[in-house]
Design an enzyme around this catalytic site. Structure first.
Site, PDB file in Angstrom:
ATOM      1  N   ASP A 267       0.868  -1.266  -0.070  1.00  0.00           N
ATOM      2  CA  ASP A 267       0.116  -0.079   0.163  1.00  0.00           C
ATOM      3  C   ASP A 267       1.023   1.249   0.117  1.00  0.00           C
ATOM      4  O   ASP A 267       2.146   1.397   0.149  1.00  0.00           O
ATOM      5  CB  ASP A 267      -0.908   0.102   1.180  1.00  0.00           C
ATOM      6  CG  ASP A 267      -1.916  -0.784   1.204  1.00  0.00           C
ATOM      7  OD1 ASP A 267      -2.504  -1.081   0.016  1.00  0.00           O
ATOM      8  OD2 ASP A 267      -2.788  -1.020   2.040  1.00  0.00           O
TER       9      ASP A 267
ATOM     10  N   LYS B 249      -3.480   3.202  -2.451  1.00  0.00           N
ATOM     11  CA  LYS B 249      -4.633   4.091  -2.822  1.00  0.00           C
ATOM     12  C   LYS B 249      -4.375   5.541  -1.955  1.00  0.00           C
ATOM     13  O   LYS B 249      -4.213   5.685  -1.011  1.00  0.00           O
ATOM     14  CB  LYS B 249      -6.117   3.540  -2.294  1.00  0.00           C
ATOM     15  CG  LYS B 249      -6.451   2.041  -2.974  1.00  0.00           C
ATOM     16  CD  LYS B 249      -7.638   1.762  -2.346  1.00  0.00           C
ATOM     17  CE  LYS B 249      -8.090   0.476  -2.956  1.00  0.00           C
ATOM     18  NZ  LYS B 249      -7.364  -0.398  -3.165  1.00  0.00           N
TER      19      LYS B 249
ATOM     20  N   MET C  46      -8.325   9.462   8.712  1.00  0.00           N
ATOM     21  CA  MET C  46      -8.426   9.815   7.538  1.00  0.00           C
ATOM     22  C   MET C  46      -9.554  11.088   7.495  1.00  0.00           C
ATOM     23  O   MET C  46     -10.577  11.143   6.571  1.00  0.00           O
ATOM     24  CB  MET C  46      -9.376   8.523   6.633  1.00  0.00           C
ATOM     25  CG  MET C  46      -8.435   7.468   6.806  1.00  0.00           C
ATOM     26  SD  MET C  46      -9.521   5.996   5.997  1.00  0.00           S
ATOM     27  CE  MET C  46      -8.690   4.579   6.827  1.00  0.00           C
TER      28      MET C  46
END
Length: 240
Positions: free
Chosen positions: A38, A60, A169
């Site tokens: 990742d 991502k 996030m």
């Protein structure tokens, strides 16, 4: 019984610094034949795997092209069925706000052998590295970890009533987070800390209150970050 020698290891890389990688994760990386990793993973980790290891960056990042989950699942299954030792390297811990369940489902459907290797989540590491205890006998008898990737999916009325929030996030949604906390009467003087790139050489920390944190961070990039909301933020003054 599965006879194929291939195996997939779902490995947590920790908060971003190679020094916080577990010993078991390090040993697994040393035998990697295929590495599927990742974004937010320390590039030094790539030096642990053998020179002939196939590497796939499937990370991502918001607003940038990325590998679809279906493609990631296919890579895991394909190389495992070829008999390879496949490492799926995820930032933090594999089961905390990752998509591990979708990958496990694909592996089970294909009868692939797999193992999960825990990692240190930034939800726990970032506050500690910033000198903020998430629990305290008086100020914080509990804490909750949530993701603000989609703020509309959260029960802000309940979250606003809790002593300590750890929000992942949420850097790009700080305005909405503050709006929701105010909407449900979280006091304006409630302390807030934002820790960006926790545990790395780029670590930055901003401390303020609901009343002024937006002003203090105006125009700054806050991703990737961990946001702490609660009175325990004040304890940083005693630790740092």
């Amino acid at each position: 019984m599965m006879t194929n020698p291939g195996k997939v290891y779902l490995v947590g890389a920790g908060p971003g610094n190679i020094e916080y990688l577990t010993v078991k994760a390090y040993r697994i990386l040393e035998i990697a034949e295929v590495l599927i990793y990742d974004a937010l993973v320390d590039e030094e980790l790539l030096n642990i795997v053998p020179d002939n290891c196939l590497k796939f960056n499937v990370g991502k990042r918001g607003g940038k092209p990325s590998t679809s989950q279906t493609e990631i699942n296919s890579l895991l299954v394909e190389y495992c069925l070829q008999g390879k030792q496949v490492i799926r390297l995820k930032s933090g811990d594999p089961l905390i706000f990752g998509r591990c369940i979708l990958e496990i489902e694909a592996l089970k459907q294909a009868r692939c052998n797999f193992e999960m290797i825990p990692g240190i989540s930034s939800a726990l590491a970032a506050p500690l590295l910033a000198g903020i205890p998430l629990t305290d006998p008086v100020l914080s008898r509990c804490f909750v970890v949530c993701t603000a990737h989609d703020t509309n999916e959260l029960n802000w009325q309940t979250l606003s009533s809790l002593e300590t929030l750890v929000i992942l996030m949420g850097g790009k949604n700080l305005d909405e987070i503050i709006y929701q906390l105010r909407k449900y009467q979280k006091p304006e003087f409630t302390p807030i800390a934002i820790i960006r790139w926790a545990g790395t050489d780029c670590q930055q920390i901003w401390v303020g209150e609901i009343s002024n944190i937006i002003e203090k961070t105006a125009g700054l990039s806050l991703s990737p970050s961990v946001i702490i909301v609660g009175e325990v933020v004040k304890l940083r003054n005693f630790i740092i």
